[in-house]
Scaffold this active site. Structure first.
Site, PDB file in Angstrom:
ATOM      1  N   ASN A 170      40.466  38.256  40.172  1.00  0.00           N
ATOM      2  CA  ASN A 170      39.251  38.724  39.507  1.00  0.00           C
ATOM      3  C   ASN A 170      39.103  37.883  38.246  1.00  0.00           C
ATOM      4  O   ASN A 170      39.828  38.097  37.273  1.00  0.00           O
ATOM      5  CB  ASN A 170      39.383  40.224  39.171  1.00  0.00           C
ATOM      6  CG  ASN A 170      38.206  40.735  38.360  1.00  0.00           C
ATOM      7  OD1 ASN A 170      37.226  40.020  38.147  1.00  0.00           O
ATOM      8  ND2 ASN A 170      38.295  41.977  37.897  1.00  0.00           N
ATOM      9  N   GLU A 190      44.479  50.373  39.809  1.00  0.00           N
ATOM     10  CA  GLU A 190      44.626  49.623  38.564  1.00  0.00           C
ATOM     11  C   GLU A 190      44.788  50.598  37.398  1.00  0.00           C
ATOM     12  O   GLU A 190      43.785  51.071  36.843  1.00  0.00           O
ATOM     13  CB  GLU A 190      43.386  48.749  38.317  1.00  0.00           C
ATOM     14  CG  GLU A 190      43.153  47.676  39.368  1.00  0.00           C
ATOM     15  CD  GLU A 190      42.455  46.454  38.782  1.00  0.00           C
ATOM     16  OE1 GLU A 190      42.951  45.344  38.994  1.00  0.00           O
ATOM     17  OE2 GLU A 190      41.432  46.610  38.091  1.00  0.00           O
ATOM     18  N   SER A 231      48.251  43.346  35.100  1.00  0.00           N
ATOM     19  CA  SER A 231      49.309  42.443  34.631  1.00  0.00           C
ATOM     20  C   SER A 231      50.215  41.956  35.763  1.00  0.00           C
ATOM     21  O   SER A 231      51.412  41.729  35.549  1.00  0.00           O
ATOM     22  CB  SER A 231      50.120  43.094  33.508  1.00  0.00           C
ATOM     23  OG  SER A 231      49.283  43.374  32.395  1.00  0.00           O
ATOM     24  N   GLU A 266      36.705  48.264  33.578  1.00  0.00           N
ATOM     25  CA  GLU A 266      35.890  47.679  32.499  1.00  0.00           C
ATOM     26  C   GLU A 266      34.431  48.058  32.670  1.00  0.00           C
ATOM     27  O   GLU A 266      33.719  48.271  31.691  1.00  0.00           O
ATOM     28  CB  GLU A 266      36.081  46.154  32.477  1.00  0.00           C
ATOM     29  CG  GLU A 266      37.443  45.783  31.917  1.00  0.00           C
ATOM     30  CD  GLU A 266      38.032  44.502  32.476  1.00  0.00           C
ATOM     31  OE1 GLU A 266      37.299  43.707  33.093  1.00  0.00           O
ATOM     32  OE2 GLU A 266      39.255  44.310  32.306  1.00  0.00           O
ATOM     33  N   HIS A 310      35.293  48.698  38.676  1.00  0.00           N
ATOM     34  CA  HIS A 310      36.391  48.246  37.822  1.00  0.00           C
ATOM     35  C   HIS A 310      36.398  49.076  36.531  1.00  0.00           C
ATOM     36  O   HIS A 310      35.348  49.479  36.039  1.00  0.00           O
ATOM     37  CB  HIS A 310      36.216  46.758  37.496  1.00  0.00           C
ATOM     38  CG  HIS A 310      37.435  46.163  36.877  1.00  0.00           C
ATOM     39  ND1 HIS A 310      37.723  46.322  35.536  1.00  0.00           N
ATOM     40  CD2 HIS A 310      38.448  45.452  37.411  1.00  0.00           C
ATOM     41  CE1 HIS A 310      38.867  45.720  35.274  1.00  0.00           C
ATOM     42  NE2 HIS A 310      39.339  45.186  36.389  1.00  0.00           N
ATOM     43  N   LYS A 340      36.793  37.829  36.197  1.00  0.00           N
ATOM     44  CA  LYS A 340      36.062  38.528  35.128  1.00  0.00           C
ATOM     45  C   LYS A 340      34.999  37.591  34.540  1.00  0.00           C
ATOM     46  O   LYS A 340      34.448  36.773  35.265  1.00  0.00           O
ATOM     47  CB  LYS A 340      37.038  39.079  34.085  1.00  0.00           C
ATOM     48  CG  LYS A 340      38.129  39.932  34.746  1.00  0.00           C
ATOM     49  CD  LYS A 340      38.933  40.761  33.785  1.00  0.00           C
ATOM     50  CE  LYS A 340      39.950  41.595  34.557  1.00  0.00           C
ATOM     51  NZ  LYS A 340      40.743  42.473  33.709  1.00  0.00           N
ATOM     52  N   GLY A 360      45.466  43.698  31.457  1.00  0.00           N
ATOM     53  CA  GLY A 360      45.361  42.766  30.339  1.00  0.00           C
ATOM     54  C   GLY A 360      46.333  43.047  29.211  1.00  0.00           C
ATOM     55  O   GLY A 360      46.186  42.510  28.116  1.00  0.00           O
TER      56      GLY A 360
END
Ligand code: 13P
Length: 258
Positions: free
Chosen positions: A13, A174, A220, A104, A102, A15, A180
């Site tokens: 991904n 996730e 990660s 985010e 996701h 991003k 991250g």
């Protein structure tokens, strides 16, 4: 647990990273690094790139087995939705996978479980595989409600899906606290929640369908921890952010899945 009933999927991904020219370079580097590796039988490799990079990356990866993914999709086929991109548009560009829900997008763009469900449905209607992301916040893990949160997200995301649609869907676990941060879930934590997700699917559509669904871990994941995570019986691949921006690192993760 028989992993042969489902595909292992390693998806990057990217991003909001890489302009089209930078995307071409990275795609070519990944293709080159994967050359000669026999991934086709058991592992799908996907790169989920920004919308504006899709055509460039599709061109760069022509003739390879690497698949192209998007990072979002609107739930209507067309219409007055300024700034949005529909599933038929993605399909025509060669997109085979799309990341949906996701964390985010849930966090910064107010995406709800209901919208995640609609987006995934729209993708499936065009023959695109939705990669539906679920996962708990750190506060939710600390409060001991991981199971409750992930169960609710999974059930709402899959609401109204037929057994065949569920089979064509990927779920990515996730944990938000692992994204991250450099702090991945342990193999045990990843397995525990991926197995829970499979149980939820079994409850909805039976064991056979649940065994056929690919459930990824993301957060990660990198070359150094991929093998241990991917060795878990219910972890069928990875959704990789930061480490997918390095061809070398990403390909090491693919190798760990073989
Ligand atoms: P990182 O691999 O950078 O933690 O990101 C994971 C992720 O969000 C993939 O969708």
């Amino acid at each position: 647990m028989d992993k042969s009933k489902r595909r292992t999927v390693i998806a990057g991904n990217w991003k909001m990273n890489k302009t089209p020219s930078e995307a071409r370079t990275l795609a070519c580097e990944i293709a080159k690094a994967l050359e000669g590796l026999d991934t086709c039988d058991c592992v799908d490799v996907v790169v989920c790139v920004p919308f504006v990079d899709i055509c460039t990356v599709a061109e760069a990866l022509k003739g390879t087995r690497i698949k192209i993914g998007a990072q979002n999709v609107h739930f209507k086929k067309s219409g007055a939705y300024t700034g949005e991109i529909s599933a038929p548009m993605l399909a025509e560009c060669g997109v085979t996978h799309v990341v949906v829900g996701h964390s985010e997008r849930r966090q910064y763009f107010g995406e709800t479980d209901e919208v995640v469900n609609l987006r995934a449905k729209a993708a499936l209607e065009e023959g695109i595989t939705p990669i539906i992301c679920v996962g708990e916040l750190l506060a939710e893990r600390d409060a001991g409600i991981t199971e409750e949160v992930v169960s609710r997200q999974t059930k709402l995301a899959l609401a109204g899906f037929s057994a065949d649609e569920v089979k064509r869907t990927i779920i990515a676990y996730e944990p938000v606290w692992a994204i991250g941060t450099g702090r991945n879930a342990t193999a045990e934590q990843a397995e525990e929640v991926c197995a829970l997700i499979r149980n939820i699917i079994a409850g909805l559509h039976g064991k056979e369908i649940a065994e056929a669904v690919t459930i990824q871990y993301g957060g990660s994941m990198k070359a150094g921890n991929a093998a241990e995570l991917l060795a878990q019986p219910d972890v069928d691949g990875g959704l990789i952010g930061g480490a997918s921006l390095s061809a070398e690192e990403f390909v090491e993760i693919v190798k760990a899945a073989l």
